[in-house]
Design an enzyme around this catalytic site. Structure first.
Site, mmCIF file in Angstrom:
data_model
loop_
_atom_site.group_PDB
_atom_site.id
_atom_site.type_symbol
_atom_site.label_atom_id
_atom_site.label_comp_id
_atom_site.label_asym_id
_atom_site.label_seq_id
_atom_site.Cartn_x
_atom_site.Cartn_y
_atom_site.Cartn_z
ATOM 1 N N HIS A 73 0.829 -1.208 0.000
ATOM 2 C CA HIS A 73 0.000 0.000 0.000
ATOM 3 C C HIS A 73 0.866 1.261 0.000
ATOM 4 O O HIS A 73 0.548 2.242 -0.691
ATOM 5 C CB HIS A 73 -0.911 -0.018 1.228
ATOM 6 C CG HIS A 73 -1.719 1.227 1.401
ATOM 7 N ND1 HIS A 73 -1.390 2.202 2.310
ATOM 8 C CD2 HIS A 73 -2.838 1.667 0.764
ATOM 9 C CE1 HIS A 73 -2.269 3.189 2.236
ATOM 10 N NE2 HIS A 73 -3.158 2.886 1.311
ATOM 11 N N GLU A 76 2.047 1.904 -3.458
ATOM 12 C CA GLU A 76 0.986 2.469 -4.296
ATOM 13 C C GLU A 76 0.965 3.993 -4.201
ATOM 14 O O GLU A 76 0.868 4.705 -5.202
ATOM 15 C CB GLU A 76 -0.369 1.896 -3.868
ATOM 16 C CG GLU A 76 -1.559 2.496 -4.608
ATOM 17 C CD GLU A 76 -2.744 2.747 -3.702
ATOM 18 O OE1 GLU A 76 -3.284 3.874 -3.740
ATOM 19 O OE2 GLU A 76 -3.140 1.828 -2.965
ATOM 20 N N HIS A 77 1.078 4.511 -2.979
ATOM 21 C CA HIS A 77 1.133 5.965 -2.792
ATOM 22 C C HIS A 77 2.356 6.556 -3.490
ATOM 23 O O HIS A 77 2.274 7.602 -4.148
ATOM 24 C CB HIS A 77 1.195 6.295 -1.297
ATOM 25 C CG HIS A 77 -0.129 6.285 -0.617
ATOM 26 N ND1 HIS A 77 -0.641 7.383 0.042
ATOM 27 C CD2 HIS A 77 -1.059 5.301 -0.465
ATOM 28 C CE1 HIS A 77 -1.823 7.083 0.554
ATOM 29 N NE2 HIS A 77 -2.095 5.815 0.275
ATOM 30 N N GLU A 153 -3.940 8.570 7.302
ATOM 31 C CA GLU A 153 -5.015 7.789 6.688
ATOM 32 C C GLU A 153 -5.446 6.661 7.600
ATOM 33 O O GLU A 153 -6.639 6.417 7.803
ATOM 34 C CB GLU A 153 -4.560 7.239 5.338
ATOM 35 C CG GLU A 153 -5.596 6.373 4.634
ATOM 36 C CD GLU A 153 -5.055 5.734 3.353
ATOM 37 O OE1 GLU A 153 -5.644 4.722 2.914
ATOM 38 O OE2 GLU A 153 -4.050 6.228 2.806
#
Length: 446
Positions: A73, A76-77, A153
């Site tokens: 993840h 991905e950022h 987040e």
């Protein structure tokens, strides 16, 4: 976002069928493979001069190294942080300047990047994706800055949401050995320790054309797309990706219960999940019958659970069931209900148990199964008209071990499910030993 997206993709794959004759295709795609191993799928829909362009990588949070949760993840950022030819922040700006929109997502089994653009801008975004497939540039300052974004987040979407906190604890109880037990976003203390070099090593290991699937849906044919794919993605060298290997689940021998009390909870919730096969793992012969079973038990206001708990007994304000078939490894079958005012969770749980006991004892009829399977097929009438649905269905399928032919054969397989198969699947899956029950309750403020 990842959990929601995973559920949506599973649902799309489950219903992505046309109400046309059983031997008709669903999306009737074209496919080819580049010399470097990248599979390409094209779903032609000429209603408007628009295309959805998606690149799916066969790597997700379940492939994070042990103790390094959140890596997939995090990457991905960071994929938006630039290359030598496209500086930081320019990727999104270029897409926007050309009238498109874009985003990305990470799930347990895959990571995806997509853009929706006019047909004449397609090769532009293909070039951008091919560039960052191999030329990503990172440094410690960029990584540390994005780490703060990701931790925020996690704080806002998980730590400040009792339901999400319970979901994490339930996943940890549901899978004894498999990495599906780890949250997609990762544990905060492990996110804090991820460094630039290991992120780049992960990127080089998994981001390559022979570990990716390109899906393009819209006003284009395979003949038109092939030369563009060769010019862009075809220029990227294959990496020789090894097949994914993950720890597998041992036998489950005891029912588990997880209770979370929190003063922020306004509506109590009851849930139960059972370890279940997917299209690709476990007793796969039950997968299609489990889809029908989920619809029978919890598919809207006419389902057995809703009728019994909400309409007849009035012990719940909502009730349903769900099943995720499109996982690379073992999946889950879920039941849920929220109590009506003044009703405790014990009464809701007893009502659900009564319905399951009746199902297992009395079975279902062929007429009931036929009505449900027909409704499932009819309910997907617009699926083939949605560019996004087509791209998501094939991406999710091809990154979790399901083939194009399986997607296209979905209507045939659903209408072929029998009452005997449904009850056999229910008896195999809905047993205490495979269950994890979750209780979300309000608590007194301290």
């Amino acid at each position: 976002m990842p959990k929601i997206l995973l559920a949506l993709i599973g649902l799309s794959l489950a219903i992505a069928a046309s109400p046309a004759t059983a031997d008709a295709g669903v999306f009737n795609p074209e496919t080819f493979t580049l010399d470097n191993g990248m599979q390409v799928v094209v779903v032609t829909n000429a209603r408007a001069p628009v295309v959805v362009h998606m690149v799916w990588y066969k790597v997700g949070s379940a492939d994070d190294p042990a103790g390094r949760s959140g890596l997939a993840h995090f990457l991905e950022h960071l994929m938006f942080m630039g290359t030598p030819s496209v500086p930081k922040g320019e990727f999104s700006k270029i897409v926007a300047r050309n009238g498109g929109n874009q985003n990305a997502f990470t799930s347990r089994d895959y990571t995806g990047y997509f853009q929706k653009v006019a047909k004449d801008r397609l090769e532009l975004v293909m070039g951008l994706e091919a560039d960052r497939m191999v030329n990503l540039v990172l440094d410690d300052a960029v990584v540390d800055s994005e780490r703060k974004v990701i931790l925020e987040e996690r704080s806002s979407r998980t730590d400040n949401d009792p339901g999400s906190l319970l979901s994490e604890q339930l996943a940890a109880a549901r899978y004894l050995a498999h990495p599906y037990r780890i949250p997609v976003i990762g544990w905060a203390h492990e996110i804090a320790e991820l460094d630039t070099e290991e992120i780049l090593a992960f990127y080089r290991l998994y981001y390559a054309p022979d570990n990716a699937v390109l899906v393009v849906a819209g006003d284009i044919t395979a003949e038109q797309l092939r030369p563009m794919a060769i010019r862009t993605y075809g220029a990227v060298l294959a990496a020789g990706i090894a097949q994914r290997e993950r720890p597998q689940e041992p036998p489950h021998r005891a029912a588990r219960r997880v209770e979370l009390k929190d003063p922020r909870v306004r509506q109590a919730e009851w849930s139960r999940t059972h370890l279940a096969p997917s299209y690709n793992a476990g007793a796969v012969e039950h997968a299609y019958a489990l889809q029908v079973l989920a619809e029978l038990l919890g598919g809207g206001s006419t389902s057995r659970l809703y009728r019994a708990l909400v309409i007849e007994r009035k012990v719940a304000v909502s009730a349903g069931a769900w099943y995720g078939a499109s996982s690379l490894d073992m999946s889950q079958f879920g039941l849920y209900a929220s109590p009506a005012p003044g009703v405790d969770l014990a009464a809701v749980e007893a009502a659900v148990d009564d319905q399951i006991a009746t199902l297992l004892a009395d079975g279902v009829t062929e007429d009931e199964v036929a009505r449900i399977s027909a409704r499932m097929v009819r309910g997907a009438i617009y699926a083939r008209e949605s560019l996004g649905t087509a791209a998501r269905v094939f991406g999710a399928a091809l990154t979790t071990g399901t083939g194009i032919e399986d997607v296209e054969a979905w209507p045939d397989r659903i209408v072929a499910v029998t009452a005997a198969q449904v009850i056999a699947a229910a008896r195999a899956i809905l047993i205490p030993e495979t269950s994890v029950t979750g209780l979300l309750l309000p608590a007194e403020k301290d």
